[in-house]
Design an enzyme around this catalytic site. Sequence first.
Site, PDB file in Angstrom:
ATOM      1  N   SER A 132      60.147  44.835  49.754  1.00 26.89           N
ATOM      2  CA  SER A 132      59.657  46.002  50.506  1.00 26.89           C
ATOM      3  C   SER A 132      59.354  45.611  51.947  1.00 26.89           C
ATOM      4  CB  SER A 132      58.380  46.549  49.851  1.00 26.89           C
ATOM      5  OG  SER A 132      58.690  47.116  48.611  1.00 26.89           O
ATOM      6  N   THR A 158      74.025  43.988  45.943  1.00 26.13           N
ATOM      7  CA  THR A 158      75.063  44.758  45.249  1.00 26.13           C
ATOM      8  C   THR A 158      76.436  44.394  45.794  1.00 26.13           C
ATOM      9  OG1 THR A 158      73.506  46.558  44.934  1.00 26.13           O
ATOM     10  CG2 THR A 158      75.826  47.104  44.674  1.00 26.13           C
ATOM     11  N   GLU A 363      66.956  50.495  47.588  1.00 27.67           N
ATOM     12  CA  GLU A 363      66.984  51.118  48.930  1.00 27.67           C
ATOM     13  C   GLU A 363      65.596  51.622  49.339  1.00 27.67           C
ATOM     14  OE1 GLU A 363      70.380  52.930  50.431  1.00 27.67           O
ATOM     15  OE2 GLU A 363      71.725  51.990  48.978  1.00 27.67           O
ATOM     16  N   GLY A 364      64.605  50.790  49.012  1.00 26.76           N
ATOM     17  CA  GLY A 364      63.207  51.111  49.280  1.00 26.76           C
ATOM     18  C   GLY A 364      62.621  51.787  48.058  1.00 26.76           C
ATOM     19  N   GLN A 367      57.615  54.407  46.633  1.00 23.27           N
ATOM     20  CA  GLN A 367      56.339  54.305  47.361  1.00 23.27           C
ATOM     21  C   GLN A 367      56.635  54.025  48.843  1.00 23.27           C
ATOM     22  OE1 GLN A 367      56.968  52.917  44.332  1.00 23.27           O
ATOM     23  NE2 GLN A 367      55.600  54.282  43.212  1.00 23.27           N
TER      24      GLN A 367
HETATM   25  N1  CAA Z   1      65.643  54.110  62.609  1.00 25.52           N
HETATM   26  C1  CAA Z   1      65.475  53.454  63.797  1.00 25.52           C
HETATM   27  N2  CAA Z   1      64.455  52.583  64.010  1.00 25.52           N
HETATM   28  C2  CAA Z   1      63.569  52.395  63.014  1.00 25.52           C
HETATM   29  C3  CAA Z   1      63.679  53.043  61.769  1.00 25.52           C
HETATM   30  C4  CAA Z   1      64.781  53.940  61.576  1.00 25.52           C
HETATM   31  N3  CAA Z   1      64.942  54.605  60.434  1.00 25.52           N
HETATM   32  N4  CAA Z   1      62.669  52.652  60.970  1.00 25.52           N
HETATM   33  C5  CAA Z   1      61.938  51.786  61.688  1.00 25.52           C
HETATM   34  N5  CAA Z   1      62.473  51.625  62.919  1.00 25.52           N
HETATM   35  C6  CAA Z   1      61.981  50.815  64.016  1.00 25.52           C
HETATM   36  C7  CAA Z   1      60.554  51.253  64.399  1.00 25.52           C
HETATM   37  O1  CAA Z   1      60.606  52.314  65.345  1.00 25.52           O
HETATM   38  C8  CAA Z   1      59.979  49.992  64.990  1.00 25.52           C
HETATM   39  O2  CAA Z   1      60.456  49.840  66.313  1.00 25.52           O
HETATM   40  P1  CAA Z   1      59.465  49.316  67.496  1.00 25.52           P
HETATM   41  O3  CAA Z   1      58.931  48.009  67.006  1.00 25.52           O
HETATM   42  O4  CAA Z   1      60.360  49.203  68.675  1.00 25.52           O
HETATM   43  O5  CAA Z   1      58.399  50.353  67.622  1.00 25.52           O
HETATM   44  C9  CAA Z   1      60.639  48.893  64.158  1.00 25.52           C
HETATM   45  O6  CAA Z   1      61.825  49.460  63.576  1.00 25.52           O
HETATM   46  C10 CAA Z   1      59.744  48.388  63.046  1.00 25.52           C
HETATM   47  O7  CAA Z   1      59.381  49.484  62.248  1.00 25.52           O
HETATM   48  P2  CAA Z   1      58.056  49.462  61.358  1.00 25.52           P
HETATM   49  O8  CAA Z   1      56.906  49.042  62.231  1.00 25.52           O
HETATM   50  O9  CAA Z   1      57.959  50.762  60.654  1.00 25.52           O
HETATM   51  O10 CAA Z   1      58.397  48.249  60.347  1.00 25.52           O
HETATM   52  P3  CAA Z   1      57.595  47.642  59.124  1.00 25.52           P
HETATM   53  O11 CAA Z   1      57.819  46.195  59.115  1.00 25.52           O
HETATM   54  O12 CAA Z   1      56.207  48.173  59.108  1.00 25.52           O
HETATM   55  O13 CAA Z   1      58.371  48.160  57.800  1.00 25.52           O
HETATM   56  C11 CAA Z   1      59.442  49.514  56.207  1.00 25.52           C
HETATM   57  C12 CAA Z   1      59.016  49.275  57.654  1.00 25.52           C
HETATM   58  C13 CAA Z   1      59.744  50.987  56.165  1.00 25.52           C
HETATM   59  C14 CAA Z   1      58.400  49.181  55.154  1.00 25.52           C
HETATM   60  C15 CAA Z   1      60.755  48.699  55.952  1.00 25.52           C
HETATM   61  O14 CAA Z   1      60.467  47.318  55.870  1.00 25.52           O
HETATM   62  C16 CAA Z   1      61.489  49.142  54.713  1.00 25.52           C
HETATM   63  O15 CAA Z   1      62.224  50.145  54.734  1.00 25.52           O
HETATM   64  N6  CAA Z   1      61.344  48.395  53.592  1.00 25.52           N
HETATM   65  C17 CAA Z   1      62.147  48.624  52.421  1.00 25.52           C
HETATM   66  C18 CAA Z   1      63.400  47.804  52.505  1.00 25.52           C
HETATM   67  C19 CAA Z   1      64.496  48.351  51.673  1.00 25.52           C
HETATM   68  O16 CAA Z   1      64.761  49.539  51.613  1.00 25.52           O
HETATM   69  N7  CAA Z   1      65.209  47.452  50.997  1.00 25.52           N
HETATM   70  C20 CAA Z   1      66.323  47.810  50.207  1.00 25.52           C
HETATM   71  C21 CAA Z   1      67.431  46.855  50.405  1.00 25.52           C
HETATM   72  S1  CAA Z   1      69.040  47.444  50.020  1.00 25.52           S
HETATM   73  C22 CAA Z   1      69.099  47.730  48.368  1.00 25.52           C
HETATM   74  O17 CAA Z   1      68.147  47.913  47.720  1.00 25.52           O
HETATM   75  C23 CAA Z   1      70.392  47.919  47.695  1.00 25.52           C
HETATM   76  C24 CAA Z   1      71.370  46.808  47.717  1.00 25.52           C
HETATM   77  O18 CAA Z   1      72.096  46.725  46.820  1.00 25.52           O
HETATM   78  C25 CAA Z   1      71.550  45.922  48.756  1.00 25.52           C
END
Ligand code: CAA
Length: 385
Positions: A132, A158, A363-364, A367
């Site tokens: 996460s 994947t 994909e997150g 929560q």
């Molecule tokens: N579009 C553009 N910019 C974005 C954005 C978006 N959707 N979301 C965040 N940002 C930018 C923010 O604006 C911020 O920029 P600044 O520092 O310049 O202000 C920067 O990115 C950091 O954002 P946050 O402060 O919100 O970052 P965070 O560290 O607090 O975490 C989080 C954010 C939403 C928790 C993120 O870590 C997250 O989405 N975690 C889940 C990860 C995930 O989905 N993993 C799945 C992997 S893929 C999978 O599961 C399938 C596979 O098979 C591979």
Amino acid sequence: MIDFSLSKEQKQLVESAREFSTGVIKPAALEADEKGEFPEKIMKKAHELGFLYTNIPKEYGGTGMNHIDHYIVTETLNYDCCAIGQMIGISHLGTGAIEIGGTEEQKKKFLGKMTESHRSACFCLTEPEAGSDAARMQTTAEKKGDNYIINGSKCYITNGQFADLLCLFVTTDPSKGNKGICCFAVPRDTPGISVGKIEDKMGQRALNVVELFFNDVEVSKEHLIGEEGKGFKLAMMALDRGRVNIAAVCTAISQKALDECIDRTQKRVQFGQPVSQFQAVHFMLADMHALIMASRAMYLQSGWMLDQHMPVNIEAAAAKFFSSDAAMKITTDAVQLHAGAGFMKGSVVEKLMRDAKLTQIYEGTNQINRIVSGLGLLRRDSRLF
Ligand code: CAA
């Protein structure tokens, strides 16, 4: 005026995807689930018929669909087995960051080469200690002249075992958090990449999910997508698109479960009449259908927003958590409506229920997606439409 009808072209797309799903995916689904293996020959066939790279522009060898059409095809291809359907659609997440942040030259080179084969791409973000909290990744890229040397590991990837193209997120400095993250396009044949554990999963068993290791993997600066330190945003933007895709996948799972219930309850006779005649059953079918209507509307609206180049992070997260919670509820109720027969291994609804669980996690987690959506709402003005 809002028009909910599909165009003639979209109807044809759905028709041909439906034919592929019924004729090719459906017959392979139960065996692929039992063995926990992806039938690679389906990927080859999907490649031949143009279903593999629907989201990739034509100039790089794809089918060049807009987001809405891609998501409609995704729902159709995931109806008979969402694990096989998602393997076919994996390039959508796997190449999202390259498509958004890559130069024309990089897209021609990396996407153009990838679309020649059926092995597609993978999205390498998650690590054992950075799930996460993706910004805490520890896989590093060290600059050496014009090249980068990559060391570390990724998990739960994947299509990681097969993909020809890896979209790899690494850090040049772990102390910088998300500001140290870079995105690289890495061809599979780059020396130093190896596959670790192949995961044995509860659901979506035909989805290939593996651990990957990077040992002194050397790539030139031509492989860096976007600027150094800007990779995190690319990952988040790719995930915005990916989360809408998951909503389309969930709609397919839910629709299949409802269709199975309508069929079963009309055939199953108890107390001298089909169980579909009981009001308790009407309530359950009606609730399922209402959730499906909302799930489909959410992915279509988010897809439309992507096609208008509008920010979609709030809507994509909402579509993802809503439709996956809906799929979990609908498939659990579908097992209930099939009763004993539904609980037995090999029943269609039993597989759907196991498959649905993962949609609340990848994909997150839901929560995390509620946090993305909730925080986003606090930062923007209220709107009616
Ligand atoms: N579009 C553009 N910019 C974005 C954005 C978006 N959707 N979301 C965040 N940002 C930018 C923010 O604006 C911020 O920029 P600044 O520092 O310049 O202000 C920067 O990115 C950091 O954002 P946050 O402060 O919100 O970052 P965070 O560290 O607090 O975490 C989080 C954010 C939403 C928790 C993120 O870590 C997250 O989405 N975690 C889940 C990860 C995930 O989905 N993993 C799945 C992997 S893929 C999978 O599961 C399938 C596979 O098979 C591979």
